[in-house]
Design an enzyme around this catalytic site. Structure first.
Site, PDB file in Angstrom:
ATOM      1  N   GLY A 296       0.812  -1.205   0.000  1.00 34.21           N
ATOM      2  CA  GLY A 296       0.000   0.000   0.000  1.00 34.21           C
ATOM      3  C   GLY A 296       0.847   1.256   0.000  1.00 34.21           C
TER       4      GLY A 296
ATOM      5  N   VAL B 174      -1.127   6.875   2.494  1.00 36.42           N
ATOM      6  CA  VAL B 174      -0.517   7.831   3.425  1.00 36.42           C
ATOM      7  C   VAL B 174       0.344   7.110   4.462  1.00 36.42           C
ATOM      8  N   ILE B 175      -0.180   6.024   5.023  1.00 40.82           N
ATOM      9  CA  ILE B 175       0.595   5.297   6.045  1.00 40.82           C
ATOM     10  C   ILE B 175       1.862   4.703   5.421  1.00 40.82           C
TER      11      ILE B 175
ATOM     12  N   GLU C 261       2.159  -1.647  -4.587  1.00 42.92           N
ATOM     13  CA  GLU C 261       0.885  -0.920  -4.670  1.00 42.92           C
ATOM     14  C   GLU C 261       0.027  -1.507  -5.799  1.00 42.92           C
TER      15      GLU C 261
ATOM     16  N   VAL D 221      -3.218  -0.979   3.779  1.00 39.44           N
ATOM     17  CA  VAL D 221      -4.103  -0.987   2.614  1.00 39.44           C
ATOM     18  C   VAL D 221      -5.459  -0.357   2.930  1.00 39.44           C
TER      19      VAL D 221
ATOM     20  N   ARG E 179      -8.373   1.467   5.851  1.00 36.70           N
ATOM     21  CA  ARG E 179      -8.976   1.144   7.149  1.00 36.70           C
ATOM     22  C   ARG E 179     -10.470   0.914   6.977  1.00 36.70           C
TER      23      ARG E 179
ATOM     24  N   ASP F  59     -14.166   8.548  11.594  1.00 42.83           N
ATOM     25  CA  ASP F  59     -13.818   7.490  10.636  1.00 42.83           C
ATOM     26  C   ASP F  59     -14.962   6.514  10.389  1.00 42.83           C
TER      27      ASP F  59
ATOM     28  N   ALA G 175      -8.182  13.120  11.517  1.00 44.00           N
ATOM     29  CA  ALA G 175      -8.494  13.450  12.903  1.00 44.00           C
ATOM     30  C   ALA G 175      -9.265  14.768  13.005  1.00 44.00           C
TER      31      ALA G 175
ATOM     32  N   HIS H  25       8.649  38.500   5.087  1.00 44.07           N
ATOM     33  CA  HIS H  25       9.801  38.084   4.268  1.00 44.07           C
ATOM     34  C   HIS H  25      11.031  37.925   5.154  1.00 44.07           C
TER      35      HIS H  25
HETATM   36  P1  FAD Z   1     -10.617   6.663  16.490  1.00 37.87           P
HETATM   37  O1  FAD Z   1      -9.520   7.607  16.744  1.00 37.87           O
HETATM   38  O2  FAD Z   1     -10.295   5.363  15.852  1.00 37.87           O
HETATM   39  O3  FAD Z   1     -11.313   6.425  17.886  1.00 37.87           O
HETATM   40  C1  FAD Z   1     -12.364   5.537  18.065  1.00 37.87           C
HETATM   41  C2  FAD Z   1     -12.302   5.012  19.467  1.00 37.87           C
HETATM   42  O4  FAD Z   1     -13.495   4.269  19.736  1.00 37.87           O
HETATM   43  C3  FAD Z   1     -11.148   4.029  19.693  1.00 37.87           C
HETATM   44  O5  FAD Z   1     -10.343   4.490  20.755  1.00 37.87           O
HETATM   45  C4  FAD Z   1     -11.828   2.709  19.997  1.00 37.87           C
HETATM   46  O6  FAD Z   1     -11.131   1.943  20.974  1.00 37.87           O
HETATM   47  C5  FAD Z   1     -13.168   3.169  20.535  1.00 37.87           C
HETATM   48  N1  FAD Z   1     -14.223   2.147  20.400  1.00 37.87           N
HETATM   49  C6  FAD Z   1     -14.523   1.394  19.313  1.00 37.87           C
HETATM   50  N2  FAD Z   1     -15.567   0.594  19.574  1.00 37.87           N
HETATM   51  C7  FAD Z   1     -15.945   0.843  20.852  1.00 37.87           C
HETATM   52  C8  FAD Z   1     -16.966   0.337  21.700  1.00 37.87           C
HETATM   53  N3  FAD Z   1     -17.823  -0.589  21.278  1.00 37.87           N
HETATM   54  N4  FAD Z   1     -17.052   0.821  22.950  1.00 37.87           N
HETATM   55  C9  FAD Z   1     -16.189   1.773  23.402  1.00 37.87           C
HETATM   56  N5  FAD Z   1     -15.211   2.287  22.642  1.00 37.87           N
HETATM   57  C10 FAD Z   1     -15.093   1.837  21.387  1.00 37.87           C
HETATM   58  N6  FAD Z   1      -5.242  11.804  10.689  1.00 37.87           N
HETATM   59  C11 FAD Z   1      -4.855  13.096  10.601  1.00 37.87           C
HETATM   60  O7  FAD Z   1      -5.706  13.981  10.498  1.00 37.87           O
HETATM   61  N7  FAD Z   1      -3.538  13.449  10.627  1.00 37.87           N
HETATM   62  C12 FAD Z   1      -2.555  12.530  10.726  1.00 37.87           C
HETATM   63  O8  FAD Z   1      -1.380  12.875  10.748  1.00 37.87           O
HETATM   64  C13 FAD Z   1      -2.928  11.156  10.813  1.00 37.87           C
HETATM   65  N8  FAD Z   1      -1.996  10.205  10.925  1.00 37.87           N
HETATM   66  C14 FAD Z   1      -2.378   8.889  11.045  1.00 37.87           C
HETATM   67  C15 FAD Z   1      -1.375   7.935  11.118  1.00 37.87           C
HETATM   68  C16 FAD Z   1      -1.729   6.598  11.226  1.00 37.87           C
HETATM   69  C17 FAD Z   1      -0.632   5.556  11.330  1.00 37.87           C
HETATM   70  C18 FAD Z   1      -3.108   6.231  11.270  1.00 37.87           C
HETATM   71  C19 FAD Z   1      -3.507   4.795  11.428  1.00 37.87           C
HETATM   72  C20 FAD Z   1      -4.100   7.187  11.187  1.00 37.87           C
HETATM   73  C21 FAD Z   1      -3.739   8.533  11.059  1.00 37.87           C
HETATM   74  N9  FAD Z   1      -4.703   9.530  10.938  1.00 37.87           N
HETATM   75  C22 FAD Z   1      -4.315  10.841  10.808  1.00 37.87           C
HETATM   76  C23 FAD Z   1      -6.146   9.222  10.930  1.00 37.87           C
HETATM   77  C24 FAD Z   1      -6.740   9.493  12.324  1.00 37.87           C
HETATM   78  O9  FAD Z   1      -6.047   8.724  13.282  1.00 37.87           O
HETATM   79  C25 FAD Z   1      -8.215   9.135  12.343  1.00 37.87           C
HETATM   80  O10 FAD Z   1      -8.877   9.799  11.283  1.00 37.87           O
HETATM   81  C26 FAD Z   1      -8.857   9.551  13.655  1.00 37.87           C
HETATM   82  O11 FAD Z   1      -8.259   8.885  14.736  1.00 37.87           O
HETATM   83  C27 FAD Z   1     -10.352   9.230  13.631  1.00 37.87           C
HETATM   84  O12 FAD Z   1     -10.928   9.572  14.849  1.00 37.87           O
HETATM   85  P2  FAD Z   1     -12.232   8.797  15.368  1.00 37.87           P
HETATM   86  O13 FAD Z   1     -12.579   9.447  16.671  1.00 37.87           O
HETATM   87  O14 FAD Z   1     -13.252   8.741  14.321  1.00 37.87           O
HETATM   88  O15 FAD Z   1     -11.757   7.298  15.602  1.00 37.87           O
HETATM   89  P1  NAD Z   2      -4.806   4.754   2.071  1.00 40.15           P
HETATM   90  O1  NAD Z   2      -6.191   4.637   1.582  1.00 40.15           O
HETATM   91  O2  NAD Z   2      -4.179   6.101   2.179  1.00 40.15           O
HETATM   92  O3  NAD Z   2      -3.823   3.900   1.152  1.00 40.15           O
HETATM   93  C1  NAD Z   2      -3.973   2.529   0.960  1.00 40.15           C
HETATM   94  C2  NAD Z   2      -3.228   2.147  -0.303  1.00 40.15           C
HETATM   95  O4  NAD Z   2      -3.194   0.734  -0.367  1.00 40.15           O
HETATM   96  C3  NAD Z   2      -3.901   2.652  -1.564  1.00 40.15           C
HETATM   97  O5  NAD Z   2      -2.959   3.284  -2.395  1.00 40.15           O
HETATM   98  C4  NAD Z   2      -4.467   1.379  -2.185  1.00 40.15           C
HETATM   99  O6  NAD Z   2      -4.542   1.444  -3.586  1.00 40.15           O
HETATM  100  C5  NAD Z   2      -3.482   0.346  -1.707  1.00 40.15           C
HETATM  101  N1  NAD Z   2      -3.999  -1.015  -1.680  1.00 40.15           N
HETATM  102  C6  NAD Z   2      -5.216  -1.447  -1.256  1.00 40.15           C
HETATM  103  N2  NAD Z   2      -5.308  -2.783  -1.373  1.00 40.15           N
HETATM  104  C7  NAD Z   2      -4.119  -3.216  -1.850  1.00 40.15           C
HETATM  105  C8  NAD Z   2      -3.605  -4.494  -2.160  1.00 40.15           C
HETATM  106  N3  NAD Z   2      -4.317  -5.603  -2.000  1.00 40.15           N
HETATM  107  N4  NAD Z   2      -2.345  -4.574  -2.648  1.00 40.15           N
HETATM  108  C9  NAD Z   2      -1.587  -3.450  -2.817  1.00 40.15           C
HETATM  109  N5  NAD Z   2      -2.038  -2.216  -2.540  1.00 40.15           N
HETATM  110  C10 NAD Z   2      -3.283  -2.094  -2.057  1.00 40.15           C
HETATM  111  O7  NAD Z   2      -4.804   3.991   3.478  1.00 40.15           O
HETATM  112  P2  NAD Z   2      -3.715   3.914   4.619  1.00 40.15           P
HETATM  113  O8  NAD Z   2      -2.405   4.396   4.136  1.00 40.15           O
HETATM  114  O9  NAD Z   2      -3.858   2.548   5.177  1.00 40.15           O
HETATM  115  O10 NAD Z   2      -4.289   4.954   5.657  1.00 40.15           O
HETATM  116  C11 NAD Z   2      -5.598   4.772   6.217  1.00 40.15           C
HETATM  117  C12 NAD Z   2      -6.244   6.073   6.524  1.00 40.15           C
HETATM  118  O11 NAD Z   2      -5.550   6.730   7.575  1.00 40.15           O
HETATM  119  C13 NAD Z   2      -6.248   6.994   5.324  1.00 40.15           C
HETATM  120  O12 NAD Z   2      -7.573   7.208   4.937  1.00 40.15           O
HETATM  121  C14 NAD Z   2      -5.645   8.268   5.782  1.00 40.15           C
HETATM  122  O13 NAD Z   2      -6.478   9.355   5.546  1.00 40.15           O
HETATM  123  C15 NAD Z   2      -5.452   8.103   7.277  1.00 40.15           C
HETATM  124  N6  NAD Z   2      -4.097   8.578   7.562  1.00 40.15           N
HETATM  125  C16 NAD Z   2      -3.880   9.920   7.482  1.00 40.15           C
HETATM  126  C17 NAD Z   2      -2.614  10.409   7.674  1.00 40.15           C
HETATM  127  C18 NAD Z   2      -2.397  11.885   7.557  1.00 40.15           C
HETATM  128  O14 NAD Z   2      -3.370  12.624   7.568  1.00 40.15           O
HETATM  129  N7  NAD Z   2      -1.173  12.347   7.443  1.00 40.15           N
HETATM  130  C19 NAD Z   2      -1.561   9.551   7.941  1.00 40.15           C
HETATM  131  C20 NAD Z   2      -1.811   8.180   7.989  1.00 40.15           C
HETATM  132  C21 NAD Z   2      -3.104   7.717   7.801  1.00 40.15           C
END
Ligand code: FAD
Ligand code: NAD
Length: 479
Positions: free
Chosen positions: A193, A196-197, A216, A284, A286, A326, A334, A458
């Protein structure tokens, strides 16, 4: 035990915790329930969700550490600084990241207390509806608690999508959680994948010395980005040493007797390949967390892809039940989750909370960073909107030259007739900070001329935003 709480938030991630704080500020009585599997050092479910525990915050901490290391290794020499024998202490880097996460989680608990949010640790399951409200069970070790809520806000977030046949153990085969917690630098890392991750975490481990191969499925990088940006980023990341394999269909994973892995894929021509690696990261996309929540007991509609179905105000198909972040449509970001949380609570309180989905910035924290807001050139073409483009390269920006990094550009798109800013796309160091100006421009319906006429300090990098805006009208001054 039964508690009466007018409002209930399921999930204490970016959406849920901010919604709860806003509810507290508005004088609403709110309970926030969290079943976070990412426990604190005492084993307690920790607030902050994906973003704080295994997402935004830890990834940015590691990106920062690894960038410092790479600067010392490769870039400070140009400033006349000679450093010999710099090494990376990976456990110390990981401990620093963990300390940041712990500190911020404590901060959320403090904010809950400050805003009179009742924080409940346990798994929430919706039991149904009675005359006095929605019934929610909260399960943890010990007796099940039951809440009655007048409104429900579902903020249960998302989990990594799994690939059939590739089992994540977070030792050798990692999702984001494992890839943020390695104790040494793997010699060879494969990533499935190029999203972004993949690009962010691939950058971390590449900077520290891993040989990174990204496999990819699509034929190109970053299809959601403006084409110019995607093309330039492919050039830059490839030059940094990332090896991209596009149009790849992953067919399996093999483990050799020496513990190394072989990721098998078939390319667009049908030719089979294998990538040998020591760690594999699966990134790949979420999936929304909607299973086992009890949504069906209320008849809350979900989409074919499992998201909770909501309107522009995050109302579900059931009166009094909202969903944010999400777990609903839109970018998984976030700040989008936070904005929706604020909107929902303000609406519950009778105010006019609103999210402008056209002005949500996106950032990829690679080096250089990518940031954009609004429409891409392709989207404007597809929508038949006439537009003008202004572009300014950082090679002509004095601050970038002084900093020693002139890669990238700013591209501004404005409506041909009204000059309203429709989109902005940046590749640069600190693009994440500069995109704020363009976001505000779109939110306030500013024109490119407005940006061009605003005084920009500047020498700064964000002068490039002004110059790109001027390029749409009277012309850039420094190009
Ligand atoms: P979440 O943060 O997933 O929170 C949901 C919470 O609900 C969890 O803590 C979970 O345990 C809890 N929960 C689930 N089911 C239950 C239940 N039944 N009872 C009680 N609790 C429950 N976004 C950005 O904007 N900038 C970034 O730089 C960025 N970097 C990222 C990097 C990575 C590696 C990843 C994976 C994601 C990144 N994101 C980034 C995406 C961002 O983390 C998510 O969009 C954001 O956390 C979504 O917030 P949320 O509150 O919807 O869900
Ligand atoms: P993503 O949707 O950004 O990228 C997933 C990639 O995996 C895509 O390019 C897709 O074509 C590829 N892919 C899917 N299935 C595949 C397969 N079977 N084989 C090969 N490639 C495949 O998802 P992510 O990188 O997992 O991130 C998840 C979410 O977390 C994103 O929606 C992103 O917005 C959020 N996130 C945000 C940030 C940030 O804001 N800086 C950082 C990390 C994650």
């Amino acid at each position: 035990m039964t508690q009466q709480q007018p409002f209930d938030v399921l999930g204490a991630g970016s959406g849920g915790y901010i919604a709860s704080i806003r509810a507290g500020q508005l004088g609403l009585k709110v309970a926030c329930v969290e079943a976070n599997p990412y426990a604190d050092p005492k084993g307690e479910p920790r607030p902050g969700g994906t973003c704080l525990n295994v997402g935004c915050i830890p990834s940015k901490a590691l990106l920062s550490s690894s960038e410092e290391f790479e600067n010392i290794q490769k870039h400070v020499l140009a400033h006349g600084i000679r450093v010999a024998g710099a090494t990376m202490d990976v456990p110390a880097m990981i401990a620093r990241k963990d300390a940041i996460v712990t500190k911020m989680a404590q901060g959320i608990e403090f904010l809950f207390r400050k805003n009179k949010v009742t924080y409940l640790k346990g798994r929430a399951t919706i039991l149904g509806r009675a005359d006095d409200g929605f019934k929610v069970a909260i399960t943890r070790s010990g007796p099940t608690q039951e809440l009655t809520a007048r409104n429900l806000v579902i903020a249960t977030g998302s989990l990594p999508r799994e690939l059939p046949g590739i089992e994540v153990d977070n030792v050798d085969v990692c999702d984001n959680a494992g890839a943020l917690d390695l104790r040494s630098v793997p010699r060879r890392m494969a990533i499935i994948g190029a999203g972004v991750i993949g690009l962010e975490l691939g950058s971390v481990w590449r900077r520290l010395g891993a040989q990174v191969t990204v496999v990819e499925a699509l034929p190109q990088l970053l299809p959601m980005c403006d084409t110019d940006v995607a093309r330039e980023m492919l050039k830059l990341l490839t030059a940094q040493g990332m090896d991209f394999r596009f149009g790849a269909r992953v067919t399996g994973l093999e483990r050799a007797s020496d513990g190394s892995l072989g990721l098998a894929y078939v390319d667009a021509q049908g030719i089979a390949h294998a990538v040998a690696c020591d760690k594999l990261v699966v990134a790949v996309g979420r999936v929304p967390t909607t299973s086992d929540l009890g949504l069906e007991t209320l008849g809350v509609k979900t989409t074919s892809r499992g998201f909770v179905d909501v309107d522009a105000q995050c109302r579900t198909s059931v009166d009094g039940v909202y969903a944010i972040g999400d777990v609903v449509r839109g970018p998984m970001l976030a700040h989008k989750a936070e904005d929706e949380g604020v909107m929902v609570m303000e609406r519950i309180a009778g105010q006019a909370g609103h999210v402008n989905y056209d002005a949500i910035p996106s950032i990829i924290y690679t080096s250089p960073e990518v940031a954009w807001v609004g429409r891409t050139e392709q989207e404007l073409k597809d929508a038949g909107i006439a537009y003008r483009t202004g572009r300014f390269p950082f090679t002509a920006n004095g601050r970038a030259l002084g900093n020693g990094d002139t890669s990238g550009f700013v591209k501004v798109l404005a409506d041909e007739k009204t000059d309203a800013v429709l989109g902005a796309h940046i590749i640069s160091t600190y693009a994440s900070e500069m995109i704020g100006e363009a976001t505000m421009a779109i939110e306030f319906k500013a024109s490119a001329e407005d940006i061009g006429r605003i005084s920009h300090a500047h020498p700064t990098l964000y002068e490039a935003m002004r110059e790109a805006s001027l390029a749409i009208g009277t012309g850039a001054l420094n190009l």
